[in-house]
Design a protein around this motif. Structure first.
Motif, PDB file in Angstrom:
ATOM      1  N   UNK A 158      -1.805  31.714  63.858  1.00 20.03           N
ATOM      2  CA  UNK A 158      -2.220  31.637  65.252  1.00 20.03           C
ATOM      3  C   UNK A 158      -3.163  30.461  65.472  1.00 20.03           C
ATOM      4  N   UNK A 159      -3.068  29.879  66.672  1.00 17.39           N
ATOM      5  CA  UNK A 159      -4.123  28.998  67.176  1.00 17.39           C
ATOM      6  C   UNK A 159      -4.995  29.860  68.086  1.00 17.39           C
ATOM      7  N   UNK A 160      -6.315  29.791  67.877  1.00 18.78           N
ATOM      8  CA  UNK A 160      -7.233  30.671  68.603  1.00 18.78           C
ATOM      9  C   UNK A 160      -8.396  29.846  69.149  1.00 18.78           C
ATOM     10  N   UNK A 161      -8.807  30.140  70.374  1.00 16.93           N
ATOM     11  CA  UNK A 161      -9.996  29.521  70.954  1.00 16.93           C
ATOM     12  C   UNK A 161     -10.749  30.552  71.781  1.00 16.93           C
ATOM     13  N   UNK A 162     -12.019  30.257  72.058  1.00 18.44           N
ATOM     14  CA  UNK A 162     -12.806  31.158  72.904  1.00 18.44           C
ATOM     15  C   UNK A 162     -12.370  31.000  74.352  1.00 18.44           C
ATOM     16  N   UNK A 163     -12.233  32.109  75.040  1.00 22.10           N
ATOM     17  CA  UNK A 163     -11.760  32.100  76.421  1.00 22.10           C
ATOM     18  C   UNK A 163     -12.675  31.298  77.339  1.00 22.10           C
ATOM     19  N   UNK A 164     -13.984  31.305  77.050  1.00 22.58           N
ATOM     20  CA  UNK A 164     -14.954  30.673  77.950  1.00 22.58           C
ATOM     21  C   UNK A 164     -15.440  29.311  77.467  1.00 22.58           C
ATOM     22  N   UNK A 165     -14.903  28.835  76.356  1.00 20.15           N
ATOM     23  CA  UNK A 165     -15.369  27.555  75.829  1.00 20.15           C
ATOM     24  C   UNK A 165     -14.713  26.394  76.571  1.00 20.15           C
ATOM     25  N   UNK A 166     -15.499  25.363  76.816  1.00 18.88           N
ATOM     26  CA  UNK A 166     -14.987  24.180  77.495  1.00 18.88           C
ATOM     27  C   UNK A 166     -13.797  23.590  76.744  1.00 18.88           C
ATOM     28  N   UNK A 167     -12.727  23.310  77.478  1.00 20.42           N
ATOM     29  CA  UNK A 167     -11.548  22.664  76.875  1.00 20.42           C
ATOM     30  C   UNK A 167     -11.711  21.158  77.052  1.00 20.42           C
ATOM     31  N   UNK A 168     -12.162  20.511  75.995  1.00 19.88           N
ATOM     32  CA  UNK A 168     -12.344  19.068  76.028  1.00 19.88           C
ATOM     33  C   UNK A 168     -10.992  18.372  75.957  1.00 19.88           C
ATOM     34  N   UNK A 169     -10.924  17.089  76.299  1.00 24.93           N
ATOM     35  CA  UNK A 169      -9.651  16.364  76.166  1.00 24.93           C
ATOM     36  C   UNK A 169      -9.079  16.430  74.751  1.00 24.93           C
ATOM     37  N   UNK A 170      -9.948  16.328  73.735  1.00 22.75           N
ATOM     38  CA  UNK A 170      -9.471  16.390  72.345  1.00 22.75           C
ATOM     39  C   UNK A 170      -8.885  17.755  72.032  1.00 22.75           C
ATOM     40  N   UNK A 171      -9.558  18.827  72.478  1.00 25.82           N
ATOM     41  CA  UNK A 171      -9.048  20.174  72.234  1.00 25.82           C
ATOM     42  C   UNK A 171      -7.740  20.394  72.979  1.00 25.82           C
ATOM     43  N   UNK A 172      -7.660  19.930  74.201  1.00 26.19           N
ATOM     44  CA  UNK A 172      -6.438  20.083  74.985  1.00 26.19           C
ATOM     45  C   UNK A 172      -5.264  19.378  74.302  1.00 26.19           C
ATOM     46  N   UNK A 173      -5.520  18.164  73.799  1.00 28.14           N
ATOM     47  CA  UNK A 173      -4.466  17.399  73.129  1.00 28.14           C
ATOM     48  C   UNK A 173      -4.026  18.091  71.839  1.00 28.14           C
ATOM     49  N   UNK A 174      -4.989  18.586  71.073  1.00 27.75           N
ATOM     50  CA  UNK A 174      -4.662  19.227  69.803  1.00 27.75           C
ATOM     51  C   UNK A 174      -3.931  20.545  70.035  1.00 27.75           C
ATOM     52  N   UNK A 175      -4.359  21.322  71.016  1.00 28.16           N
ATOM     53  CA  UNK A 175      -3.706  22.583  71.348  1.00 28.16           C
ATOM     54  C   UNK A 175      -2.246  22.335  71.725  1.00 28.16           C
ATOM     55  N   UNK A 176      -2.026  21.293  72.521  1.00 32.35           N
ATOM     56  CA  UNK A 176      -0.669  20.953  72.942  1.00 32.35           C
ATOM     57  C   UNK A 176       0.174  20.484  71.757  1.00 32.35           C
ATOM     58  N   UNK A 177      -0.419  19.670  70.869  1.00 33.09           N
ATOM     59  CA  UNK A 177       0.338  19.157  69.719  1.00 33.09           C
ATOM     60  C   UNK A 177       0.723  20.284  68.761  1.00 33.09           C
ATOM     61  N   UNK A 178      -0.134  21.304  68.640  1.00 31.95           N
ATOM     62  CA  UNK A 178       0.191  22.457  67.802  1.00 31.95           C
ATOM     63  C   UNK A 178       1.403  23.194  68.359  1.00 31.95           C
ATOM     64  N   UNK A 179       1.383  23.422  69.676  1.00 32.02           N
ATOM     65  CA  UNK A 179       2.488  24.140  70.299  1.00 32.02           C
ATOM     66  C   UNK A 179       3.803  23.375  70.134  1.00 32.02           C
ATOM     67  N   UNK A 180       3.749  22.062  70.304  1.00 40.36           N
ATOM     68  CA  UNK A 180       4.959  21.250  70.187  1.00 40.36           C
ATOM     69  C   UNK A 180       5.460  21.189  68.745  1.00 40.36           C
ATOM     70  N   UNK A 181       4.539  21.076  67.809  1.00 44.07           N
ATOM     71  CA  UNK A 181       4.914  20.928  66.395  1.00 44.07           C
ATOM     72  C   UNK A 181       5.647  22.145  65.862  1.00 44.07           C
TER      73      UNK A 181
END
Length: 300
Positions: free
Chosen positions: A271-294
């Motif tokens: 699983x990829x997991x993050x805190x619901x209330x944590x700020x989604x920075x551009x780097x986190x957004x990019x990495x989250x997306x790359x995980x889903x695509x990979x």
């Protein structure tokens, strides 16, 4: 009560020595003592058992206060770092927590890709068991966790399944079961078995499978590391059960053979997991997306 007092308090609990706190904050040790005393005075309750701070031991109230202070401190540090990014004074930091299998066998190419597109980004990778990663996420100490687990069920966290993390049988190429016909659970009880250590998630899954199939293992060795388990199997100490992702290289090289575990019911995923209330920075957004695509193709 102010942020500096909270920062001093949190670092005192973590570092255990006032001089280390003073060094990290570039202040004097008497100033550290002043902030701790002032904080307790304003709260109207003792946070430590002693006034001398020679031994750092929290009271019950101190333990309760640390739970909140550590989160405020982490969020404050994150806010400062984010503003540095917008001011152009820093490239940003992505704090990733991961369990052993994804950290070793799945994440390196993805992190390489992330660094290639963000060369000034600093990536911090903390490899720990799943409960530690989840706890750090809830304390806002990590941006994202990549964990092998049976499920993630916590209202504070957002989780996305990336990949099935099935266990498979592994054998040295010359093992009798490597080329045998259709396997039954009872066949495995007749040969030495290299086992994961008690308490690990893999061992728990294997023990449940063994109980449901009435299999009594001949355990020849118990090990606490994936690489050690593979090495033991290579040297003929027995067969093993291991995450499929962890043995792909040895399988391609012909050093180990794999087979499906008979009557195995998949339970674990990565699983990829993050805190619901944590700020989604551009780097986190990019990495989250790359995980889903990979892993999208592999999930099909």
């Amino acid at each position: 009560m102010n942020l500096q007092q909270l920062k001093v308090f949190v670092l005192t609990v973590q570092l255990k020595k006032l001089y280390l706190v003073a060094q990290q904050l570039e202040i004097t040790q008497p100033t550290v003592t002043f902030h701790l005393n002032k904080l307790q005075e304003e709260l109207g309750i003792a946070l430590f058992h002693t006034k001398s701070y020679h031994v750092i031991k929290l009271t019950e109230a101190g333990q309760a206060f640390y739970h909140y202070a550590s989160q405020i401190h982490s969020l404050s540090s994150e806010a400062e770092a984010t503003m540095d990014v917008y001011r152009g004074t820093a490239a940003g930091v992505l704090a990733v927590g991961s369990t052993h299998t994804p950290a070793t066998y799945l994440l390196p190419p993805l992190l390489k890709q992330l660094k290639a597109s963000n060369p000034r980004l600093t990536v911090m990778l903390d490899v720990r068991p799943a409960p530690f990663i989840l706890d750090k996420l809830k304390r806002y100490e990590l941006d994202i966790g990549i964990i092998s687990n049976t499920r993630v069920d916590d209202p504070e966290l957002v989780s996305k399944p990336l990949l099935k993390d099935d266990l498979v049988l592994i054998f040295p190429p010359d093992h009798a079961l490597a080329s045998a016909g259709e396997l039954q659970p009872g066949d495995l009880a007749e040969h030495p078995f290299v086992s994961h250590e008690p308490g690990s998630i893999s061992r728990q899954l294997i023990d449940r499978w063994a109980d449901s199939n009435d299999v009594k293992f001949q355990i020849s060795l118990e090990v606490s590391g994936t690489e050690a388990l593979k090495a033991a199997v290579k040297h003929g100490l027995g067969y093993g059960m291991i995450a499929e992702a962890a043995v792909q290289e040895e399988q391609l090289e012909g050093k180990l053979c794999t087979r499906a575990i008979p009557k195995w019911v998949p339970e674990r995923q990565i699983y990829a997991v993050r805190h619901r209330n944590k700020l989604i920075t551009p780097a986190l957004q990019m990495f989250w997306k790359s995980l889903a695509e990979a892993f999208s193709e592999q999930r099909k």
